[in-house]
Design a protein around this motif. Sequence first.
Motif, PDB file in Angstrom:
ATOM      1  N   GLU A 116      44.302 -19.852 -32.683  1.00  0.00           N
ATOM      2  CA  GLU A 116      42.854 -19.724 -32.725  1.00  0.00           C
ATOM      3  C   GLU A 116      42.291 -20.354 -34.000  1.00  0.00           C
ATOM      4  O   GLU A 116      41.303 -21.075 -33.969  1.00  0.00           O
ATOM      5  N   HIS A 118      43.723 -22.657 -35.801  1.00  0.00           N
ATOM      6  CA  HIS A 118      43.947 -24.101 -35.696  1.00  0.00           C
ATOM      7  C   HIS A 118      42.852 -24.741 -34.841  1.00  0.00           C
ATOM      8  O   HIS A 118      42.326 -25.813 -35.181  1.00  0.00           O
ATOM      9  N   GLU A 119      42.509 -24.094 -33.738  1.00  0.00           N
ATOM     10  CA  GLU A 119      41.465 -24.617 -32.850  1.00  0.00           C
ATOM     11  C   GLU A 119      40.119 -24.677 -33.575  1.00  0.00           C
ATOM     12  O   GLU A 119      39.394 -25.664 -33.472  1.00  0.00           O
ATOM     13  N   GLU A 122      40.127 -27.583 -36.023  1.00  0.00           N
ATOM     14  CA  GLU A 122      39.923 -28.861 -35.339  1.00  0.00           C
ATOM     15  C   GLU A 122      38.465 -29.064 -34.965  1.00  0.00           C
ATOM     16  O   GLU A 122      37.920 -30.164 -35.095  1.00  0.00           O
TER      17      GLU A 122
END
Length: 148
Positions: A116, A118-119, A122
């Motif tokens: 989560e 990491h998302e 990004e």
Amino acid sequence: MITENRMTFPERFALVAAAFVALHVGTAFGAQATDAAAHEAHHPAAASAASTKTKKLAGVDQQLKQMQAMHEKMTAATTPEQRAALMDEQMKSMQNGMHMMDMMKQDSSGMPMSGEKHEMMEMRLDMMQMMMQAMMDRQSAQTPPTGK
């Protein structure tokens, strides 16, 4: 005449073990068959957290699409007057994006590194890239092209 049915210890143990396994397997299958809504009602905090995350990510997606549309408008503008007219709208879009990125940073600051987080990272990078593109669009709108 009644004959006694005497079971040996291993036979009794096997019977009890078989009954225990049958009961346990039946319970496990019953637990899997529970309704997902009932499970979420049992854990309302997790369900609302997932719902909040989905809303935030949808908001970020919407902001990215809006910024992309703004870039396309700026690119499509053929005269300096058209570009100047779009500048206020683009500035508001960039301010909304900055606010959203700040909120995403605050939301993820306490999280351990996970899928989560990491998302979200990004998505923040995508938004930063869109803002850099918007700044380049503004720069090109403010400076007239040089004649060669």
